[in-house]
Design a protein around this motif. Structure first.
Motif, short mmCIF file in Angstrom:
data_model
loop_
_atom_site.label_atom_id
_atom_site.label_comp_id
_atom_site.label_asym_id
_atom_site.label_seq_id
_atom_site.Cartn_x
_atom_site.Cartn_y
_atom_site.Cartn_z
N ASP A 32 1.16 11.95 10.47
CA ASP A 32 0.67 11.12 11.48
C ASP A 32 -0.86 11.07 11.33
N GLU A 33 -1.60 11.97 10.98
CA GLU A 33 -3.07 11.44 10.74
C GLU A 33 -3.27 10.76 9.41
N VAL A 34 -2.60 10.87 8.46
CA VAL A 34 -2.65 10.02 7.27
C VAL A 34 -2.54 8.29 7.69
N LEU A 35 -1.42 8.19 8.48
CA LEU A 35 -0.98 6.79 8.77
C LEU A 35 -1.88 6.30 10.12
N ILE A 80 0.93 -1.07 0.09
CA ILE A 80 0.02 0.08 0.03
C ILE A 80 0.83 1.58 0.01
N THR A 81 0.67 2.20 -0.88
CA THR A 81 1.28 3.50 -0.96
C THR A 81 0.28 4.49 -0.62
N LEU A 82 0.61 5.51 0.32
CA LEU A 82 -0.30 6.52 0.94
C LEU A 82 0.08 7.73 0.28
N HIS A 137 -10.48 -5.91 -2.21
CA HIS A 137 -9.57 -4.82 -2.92
C HIS A 137 -10.31 -3.61 -3.27
N ARG A 138 -11.57 -3.95 -3.84
CA ARG A 138 -12.59 -2.79 -4.22
C ARG A 138 -13.24 -2.33 -3.33
N ARG A 139 -13.79 -2.96 -2.23
CA ARG A 139 -14.80 -2.44 -1.35
C ARG A 139 -14.23 -2.27 0.13
N SER A 140 -12.83 -2.80 0.30
CA SER A 140 -12.20 -2.31 1.43
C SER A 140 -10.87 -1.58 1.61
N LEU A 141 -9.93 -2.18 0.81
CA LEU A 141 -8.67 -1.60 0.65
C LEU A 141 -8.76 -0.34 -0.15
N ALA A 142 -9.30 -0.28 -1.26
CA ALA A 142 -9.21 0.74 -2.20
C ALA A 142 -10.17 2.13 -1.67
N THR A 143 -10.95 1.82 -0.80
CA THR A 143 -11.94 2.92 -0.33
C THR A 143 -11.30 3.32 1.07
N ILE A 144 -10.03 3.02 1.50
CA ILE A 144 -9.22 3.61 2.87
C ILE A 144 -8.88 5.07 2.16
N PRO A 145 -9.29 6.08 2.97
CA PRO A 145 -8.65 7.56 2.84
C PRO A 145 -7.02 7.29 2.68
N GLY A 146 -6.76 8.14 1.76
CA GLY A 146 -5.10 8.43 1.67
C GLY A 146 -4.36 7.15 0.95
#
Length: 152
Positions: A78-81, A71-73, A122-131
């Motif tokens: 700190d708030e992103v992490l 995952i790349t942010l 991937h589509r519903r959980s990981l890709a929807t995480i902000p950042g």
């Protein structure tokens, strides 16, 4: 607290067979049952033993696909992490999450039923995480070695 040879034998034995009775454990490490019980309690209190679990067979539960996800942010603030870590902790298919040095910010170990199930995760959980700005997935073809036992 320093670990002596008996403490190490207790830890090695419990990592492999955590359901041994105190009597069986004491026989294997060469202590009386009461002395063995005191040592195990001390190892628990000192935090060497964090808990006891049952290890489940992923195949029996239909989780035959293991995927390592980089995952790349969008940033390292700190708030992103913190936001990412809180969100990923709510994804039950994520077994491990590691903050990394290198090109990816995090490395996840994810279990899924199959490729289609991972696509859903991937589509519903990981890709929807902000950042999250990048996701690179690698599918494990076969597990060659897997253990939970730490060298002591």
């Amino acid at each position: 607290m320093r670990l002596d040879a008996i403490d190490r034998r207790i830890l090695e034995t419990l990592q492999k067979q955590g359901r041994l009775s105190n009597q069986e454990l004491s026989e294997r490490v060469g202590l009386s049952p009461s002395a063995c019980h005191r040592r195990v309690q001390r190892l628990e209190e000192e935090g060497y033993i964090k808990g006891y679990v049952a290890l489940l067979d992923p195949r029996k539960l239909g989780r035959t696909t293991v995927v390592f996800v980089e995952i790349t942010l969008s940033g390292q603030a700190d708030e992103v992490l913190d936001a990412f870590e809180k969100a990923v902790a709510r994804v039950p298919e994520v077994l491990e999450c590691h903050l990394m040095a290198g090109t990816a910010d995090y490395l996840l170990k994810v279990v899924a039923e199959d490729v289609e199930d991972f696509a859903r995760i991937h589509r519903r959980s990981l890709a929807t995480i902000p950042g999250v700005t990048g996701i690179q997935s690698s599918f494990a073809l076969r597990t060659v070695r897997q253990t939970t036992a730490l060298p002591v």
